[in-house]
Design an enzyme around this catalytic site. Structure first.
Site, PDB file in Angstrom:
ATOM      1  N   SER A  57      -5.197   4.587  -0.539  1.00 56.68           N
ATOM      2  CA  SER A  57      -4.709   3.107  -0.586  1.00 56.68           C
ATOM      3  C   SER A  57      -6.144   2.215  -0.973  1.00 56.68           C
ATOM      4  O   SER A  57      -7.121   2.516  -0.617  1.00 56.68           O
ATOM      5  CB  SER A  57      -4.580   2.626   0.861  1.00 56.68           C
ATOM      6  OG  SER A  57      -4.509   1.070   0.894  1.00 56.68           O
ATOM      7  N   SER A  58      -6.011   1.464  -2.123  1.00 55.30           N
ATOM      8  CA  SER A  58      -7.169   0.525  -2.597  1.00 55.30           C
ATOM      9  C   SER A  58      -7.381  -0.516  -1.476  1.00 55.30           C
ATOM     10  O   SER A  58      -6.353  -1.286  -1.103  1.00 55.30           O
ATOM     11  CB  SER A  58      -6.615  -0.115  -3.950  1.00 55.30           C
ATOM     12  OG  SER A  58      -6.157   0.860  -4.911  1.00 55.30           O
ATOM     13  N   GLU A 113       1.421  -8.319   2.522  1.00 60.09           N
ATOM     14  CA  GLU A 113       1.112  -7.361   3.889  1.00 60.09           C
ATOM     15  C   GLU A 113       1.713  -7.994   4.983  1.00 60.09           C
ATOM     16  O   GLU A 113       1.295  -9.155   5.283  1.00 60.09           O
ATOM     17  CB  GLU A 113      -0.140  -6.951   3.844  1.00 60.09           C
ATOM     18  CG  GLU A 113      -0.820  -5.938   2.825  1.00 60.09           C
ATOM     19  CD  GLU A 113      -1.973  -5.497   3.035  1.00 60.09           C
ATOM     20  OE1 GLU A 113      -2.460  -4.326   2.312  1.00 60.09           O
ATOM     21  OE2 GLU A 113      -2.620  -5.633   4.165  1.00 60.09           O
ATOM     22  N   GLY A 133      -0.574  -6.183  -2.493  1.00 60.87           N
ATOM     23  CA  GLY A 133       0.804  -6.883  -2.326  1.00 60.87           C
ATOM     24  C   GLY A 133       1.012  -7.503  -1.041  1.00 60.87           C
ATOM     25  O   GLY A 133      -0.181  -7.439  -0.210  1.00 60.87           O
ATOM     26  N   THR A 183      -2.013   2.200  -8.011  1.00 64.52           N
ATOM     27  CA  THR A 183      -3.087   2.705  -8.481  1.00 64.52           C
ATOM     28  C   THR A 183      -2.949   3.706  -9.627  1.00 64.52           C
ATOM     29  O   THR A 183      -3.217   3.800 -10.746  1.00 64.52           O
ATOM     30  CB  THR A 183      -4.097   3.463  -7.419  1.00 64.52           C
ATOM     31  OG1 THR A 183      -4.546   2.321  -6.446  1.00 64.52           O
ATOM     32  CG2 THR A 183      -5.139   4.105  -8.099  1.00 64.52           C
ATOM     33  N   SER A 218       0.812  -1.105   0.101  1.00 66.17           N
ATOM     34  CA  SER A 218       0.170   0.081   0.159  1.00 66.17           C
ATOM     35  C   SER A 218       0.813   1.260  -0.120  1.00 66.17           C
ATOM     36  O   SER A 218       1.847   1.577   0.854  1.00 66.17           O
ATOM     37  CB  SER A 218      -0.910   0.060   1.270  1.00 66.17           C
ATOM     38  OG  SER A 218      -1.458   1.188   1.314  1.00 66.17           O
ATOM     39  N   GLY A 219       0.316   2.269  -0.995  1.00 63.60           N
ATOM     40  CA  GLY A 219       1.363   3.404  -1.199  1.00 63.60           C
ATOM     41  C   GLY A 219       2.498   3.425  -1.938  1.00 63.60           C
ATOM     42  O   GLY A 219       3.320   4.130  -2.452  1.00 63.60           O
ATOM     43  N   ASN A 271      -0.886   4.850   3.386  1.00 62.10           N
ATOM     44  CA  ASN A 271      -1.061   5.619   2.104  1.00 62.10           C
ATOM     45  C   ASN A 271      -2.427   6.199   2.315  1.00 62.10           C
ATOM     46  O   ASN A 271      -3.252   5.959   2.806  1.00 62.10           O
ATOM     47  CB  ASN A 271      -1.229   4.361   1.023  1.00 62.10           C
ATOM     48  CG  ASN A 271      -1.376   5.103  -0.377  1.00 62.10           C
ATOM     49  OD1 ASN A 271      -1.395   6.217  -0.599  1.00 62.10           O
ATOM     50  ND2 ASN A 271      -1.646   4.176  -1.210  1.00 62.10           N
TER      51      ASN A 271
END
Length: 1068
Positions: free
Chosen positions: A205-206, A431, A429, A157, A152-153, A202
């Protein structure tokens, strides 16, 4: 000679000089000879930058030596990152490092540069990967996908957006296709609003996985699309950790919506009023502009062809979730939940179109069916809160699914002909957090499956290339993570199966009973450990409610708390029935009758995720793969900072070293014969400057001349395979030396040839220009002289007749004289009224105008001076004017006094004795000054103060008033015409008359002017020549004689008169 040089040699020479990678909207190439943008002959293969590899690193990790060193891998990343080169290849895999700043490498001009080029022809870029996937799809007419992964980050995206933007620009366009591409691009904005949120790592973040198929026809036109979403983090709707926010759309609605819309939805413009928005204590974030994002979302919905009714229903649902969060309960006397206030339930009822009483019952009672009977069981407060939150999650989750389907409807391809697709997989990804829960378990399971597919597809593509080229395939040793995938997903034995059993079995199933079942089933598995199963040393790092999995990327410890609830994700049946009654069309679609008609227990979240993931991997396995691995450069999102520990962690968890090892297991470098020969043929006399045979034969001659050893390379059917990067580096270094030598020779020849040609052309042009210019100058000179002769004759004739009346012969001369005088006058005009000498002497013809102008100018100066005088200055001048009337031309010392300004008084009131001031206060003191009084008999000098009031003058000796003279009694004042300061005040005979006053004052003119104004007796002041007679006392007279001398003095003369000697003045 130049004409006979091959284009290839000229191309090589053109690259002499500094060659480097850079971004400024294009590749910067500094050459001495040729400067060019992308052309067919000017290719910047990845080898062109090998000369700069020590500074900017290697742009393909496959060429890295040693390729097994993680330190060398990170060092290469750091070098490139420090030069703002955020992209690097591992073969066809693209590694992207988030710079956390704007870099000018995403312009439309750069998109055009990367269109239709070979993958390694330009420096690494996401546009190169997107373009090659697109053209490979068109050439082979098969399906492809691009897998974008990272923490994330890390920029997943953004990478997805850049690919969509590239296709929007690069694909063929029509009005219909442009509209479709616009919907594809803006769909990301809508999905980000509903599916993205601020997390600790992030700000955007998605919180879901997204797979998007872009459909192309045989002409390469984008004709449709389809989106699949995975595992939306619904728990975020009702709970956020500290420092995190709910989904963006809630804040955008509250902060950006118009007042009228908020009022209709029952909302206030303050996020602090809503429980679901403040749990993370960061509702407002400086880096997020919710108002602007709200406008973007509204525009996106319009482009996706949402009707006003759709938009109204959608925002009504979002608002109902916020109102649900503000529904609170309290226990009644029996401990059952009762509603605390009905206002929020009323708004939920209105927005969802459900009867308020029905909704209230669903939130406080559970319907239990027993055969044909139905029983309402009241909730406790905890159960009511659970039901409320479950409803909020279900509404939002199903609405998100509806939104994805609605976007798919707008992207649907209505053409039934065969299509090829490029899929974009933007997936979470690997985590690893401080506390890892059910969501991290699902995410990491997804990454295990994708890593398994990744290795299989990579090995498959490598093996297929080797077999196609006739090169012997060498088996690659790698870690097969199938054992971990089976540990998670195996039927009846995997972790998911055990979790589902616990969720479905009767009795009290808890997270700890689930952990116990795992220990029973998984005990002894090499990739699974718990506190109970661990060794003593490992046990210290595990809590009793944890289990640890050894993933391909490393160990991850999961906390089982919440696994059962999150996997069940149950919504009570009676709440579903209530939702079916909704008048909101979107809610009705989301809670369809199909769910209610089936008595079968719905699949758990983990099972649904496993099923969709298996479908996804099967779909991806049927396509050609391209990969983008996104890395975070640092946790603080600070531009220019490269956190080696963090990047090392991501490199490990993304399996980049494993992928590099697989790519380097055989041959590090492979190129088609024609490309290899075209570049390196200058290194062999047999191939330079032209090779007329087959490219393969030319390459064979070339490598023989270079001395390649048999084990260093293999010759395939269309390509040469080089095993070690150092072999390529040695070749490139030799080529760099050769290239510089060739370029120098070519430049010298070309510059000489060009200089000679330029010189001949310049000489011919100069001769023509000189001839023409000389002719032009001669003609102009002749015309100028003829004109000058005519003017001079006319001038002389006018001069000779200047004294006559104005005629044709002298009119121009006289006009010249007048103009010349006026020009001189303009530069010599007097600047002050007193300037009487500056005015120039006029010639006879302008004497009369000159006199008139002089008068006008003098009036102008006077007016200018008068207008500039202040009221205070005017008053001073008026007093000075009185002095001038009295003494100008009469007394010798007057001219020296003109420049000295008068003051209001010479002795301040504070310096006069208090008793004196009190005595004469009623008469108001106007002026006072020190004087010397000479006695009437003996003429002895006495220091006194002369005080002028409105009514009289006073002679004061320290504390005593010696004499008062009323202005009415003042008969006259006499002064001499010399430069002395003596004045005699003649006083009328009165009782107690003491005689006239003989005074000496330094400020004679000032005193007498003030006295004349106050007494209004200007006429009594006389300037006398010779002696002045005065009354010593009634009946007795005295005299003051005046004379000039070298030194001023006052004394009693032998004749008994007062003798005053003043300084002799020059003017006299």
């Amino acid at each position: 000679m130049i004409a006979s040089v091959s284009i290839s040699l000229l191309k090589i020479a053109s690259w002499r000089g500094d060659i480097w990678e850079g971004w400024a909207g294009q590749i910067i190439l500094r050459c001495d000879l040729l400067q060019s943008r992308k052309t067919h002959d000017n290719q910047l293969d990845m080898e062109w930058t090998l000369a700069a590899r020590d500074r900017v690193g290697i742009q393909d990790f496959v060429l890295l030596d040693p390729h097994t060193s993680e330190t060398a891998f990170l060092d290469n990343l750091r070098k490139r990152f420090s030069e703002d080169l955020i992209y690097t290849y591992i073969g066809t895999l693209l590694v992207s490092v988030n710079p956390y700043k704007e870099i000018n490498i995403f312009t439309k001009d750069l998109m055009e540069i990367y269109m239709g080029v070979n993958f390694f022809e330009l420096p690494p870029h996401i546009y190169a990967l997107a373009d090659n996937a697109y053209h490979t799809m068109l050439q082979e007419m098969n399906n492809h996908f691009i897998l974008i992964s990272g923490e994330s980050g890390a920029g997943k995206t953004e990478a997805s957006k850049k690919i969509l933007q590239f296709y929007a620009v690069s694909c063929p366009s029509t009005d219909l296709l442009t509209s479709l591409r616009d919907r594809m691009v803006v769909s990301s904005a809508a999905l980000e609003a509903f599916g993205n949120a601020k997390t600790l790592k992030n700000d955007n973040s998605s919180r879901f996985g997204k797979y998007m198929d872009i459909q192309f026809n045989s002409e390469g036109e984008a004709v449709g699309g389809h989106i699949l979403s995975y595992l939306l983090e619904k728990s975020r709707v009702v709970h956020q950790n500290h420092g995190e926010r709910n989904f963006h759309v809630f804040y955008q609605l509250v902060e950006g919506a118009e007042d009228k819309l908020l009022q209709s939805l029952g909302l206030e413009r303050d996020c602090q009023h809503y429980s679901y928005l403040v749990q993370g204590e960061c509702a407002n974030v400086s880096s997020i502009n919710d108002k602007n994002e709200w406008k973007t979302v509204q525009q996106a919905l319009i482009v996706i062809e949402f009707t006003e009714d759709d938009t109204e229903s959608l925002f009504g649902i979002i608002s109902s979730v916020l109102h649900l969060g503000n529904v609170h309960f309290e226990p009644d006397a029996r401990g059952y939940a009762t509603l605390l206030g009905k206002a929020e339930v009323g708004w939920v009822s209105k927005l969802l179109g459900i009867h308020e009483q029905v909704l209230l019952e669903a939130l406080t009672y559970r319907k239990i069916e027993a055969k044909t009977d139905e029983v309402l069981s009241p909730y406790t407060v905890d159960h009511a809160i659970y039901a409320r939150d479950a409803l909020a999650k279900a509404i939002y989750g199903r609405t998100f699914t509806w939104l994805v389907n609605r976007i798919n409807e707008s992207l649907v391809n209505k053409d039934s002909t065969k299509k090829t697709v490029i899929g974009l997989l933007d997936i979470y990804g690997f985590e690893v957090f401080y506390v890892n829960s059910f969501e991290q378990f699902c995410i990491n399971y997804c990454n295990e499956k994708l890593q398994q597919l990744f290795i299989q597809l990579t090995l498959k593509s490598e093996q297929e290339e080797y077999e196609a080229e006739g090169v012997e395939w060498e088996p690659v040793q790698y870690f097969n993570n199938k054992i971990i995938c089976d540990l998670v997903e195996e039927k009846h034995r995997g972790i998911i199966a055990v979790l589902d059993e616990e969720c479905l079995r009767p009795g009290e199933a808890t997270d700890l009973t689930f952990l116990e079942r795992l220990e029973e089933k998984m005990g002894g598995h090499p990739h699974f450990v718990t506190h109970k199963l661990a060794e003593k040393k490992t046990r210290k790092t595990l809590d009793r409610g944890d289990f640890r999995l050894l993933h391909y990327a490393g160990e991850v410890t999961y906390c089982v708390v919440g696994f059962i609830d999150k996997n069940n994700d149950l919504l009570y049946r009676n709440i579903k029935e209530v939702m079916r009654q909704s008048k909101n069309p979107i809610v009705r679609q989301c809670f369809s009758s199909t769910d209610m008609d089936s008595r079968k227990r719905p699949e758990t979240v983990a099972t649904q995720f496993r099923t969709s993931l298996i479908k996804l991997t099967n779909t991806l396995a049927s396509k050609e793969a391209w990969y983008v691995r996104c890395l975070k450069s640092n946790e603080a999102k600070e531009p220019g900072k490269f956190d080696e520990a963090l990047v090392r962690h991501q490199v490990k968890y993304l399996g980049l070293m494993e992928h590099l090892r697989v790519r380097r297991a055989g041959f590090a470098y492979r190129r088609r014969y024609d490309i290899f020969l075209k570049r390196y043929k200058p290194l062999c006399p047999a191939t330079w400057p032209h090779w007329y045979g087959l490219p393969a034969d030319g390459v064979a001659k070339l490598v023989e001349h270079l001395g390649y050893k048999p084990d260093e390379y293999k010759m395939g059917r269309t390509k040469i395979f080089i095993r070690h990067a150092r072999t390529l580096y040695a070749t490139e270094d030799a080529f760099d030396v050769c290239k510089n030598e060739l370029a120098t020779k070519l430049q010298a020849k070309y510059r000489g040839y060009k200089a000679k040609g330029d010189f001949r052309r310049q000489k011919q042009a100069a001769t023509r220009i000189e001839t023409c210019w000389r002719g032009v100058r001669a003609r102009k000179e002749r015309e100028k002289r003829a004109w000058a002769v005519k003017i001079i004759k006319k001038f002389i004739k006018g001069y000779l007749r200047r004294g006559e009346a104005v005629s044709a012969d002298n009119s121009e001369y006289l006009a010249f004289v007048r103009q010349n005088f006026l020009n001189r006058l303009r530069d010599n005009l007097p600047k002050t009224v007193l300037d009487k000498t500056t005015w120039p002497t006029p010639p006879p013809v302008v004497k009369e105008p000159s006199a008139l102008l002089r008068v006008l100018h003098m009036r102008h100066l006077v007016r200018k001076y008068v207008r500039g005088i202040t009221p205070q200055r005017k008053a001073e001048l008026e007093v000075k004017w009185i002095t001038s009337v009295l003494f100008k031309g009469k007394k010798d010392s007057y001219p020296q006094s003109v420049a000295k300004p008068f003051v209001a008084t010479r002795i301040s009131e504070q310096d006069i004795n208090v008793r004196v001031v009190e005595t004469i206060r009623n008469e108001r003191i106007k002026y006072s000054t020190p004087v010397v009084k000479y006695d009437r008999s003996g003429f002895k000098p006495r220091q006194r103060q002369l005080i002028l009031t409105q009514a009289a003058l006073y002679m004061v000796e320290e504390v005593k008033i010696k004499q008062r003279v009323g202005y009415a009694a003042l008969q006259g004042v006499s002064v001499s015409n010399l430069s002395d300061n003596i004045m005699i005040l003649h006083v009328a005979c009165e009782p107690k008359h003491k005689g006239d006053l003989v005074l000496e004052c330094e400020h004679l003119f000032e005193v007498l002017t003030k006295l004349s104004i106050l007494a209004n007796k200007q006429s009594v002041i006389k300037v006398v020549q010779g002696s002045i007679k005065f009354d010593i006392q009634p009946g007795k007279e005295g005299f003051v004689d005046f004379s000039s001398g070298q030194e001023p003095m006052v004394y009693k003369a032998k004749n008994g008169h007062l003798m005053v000697v003043s300084l002799r003045t020059r003017t006299r």
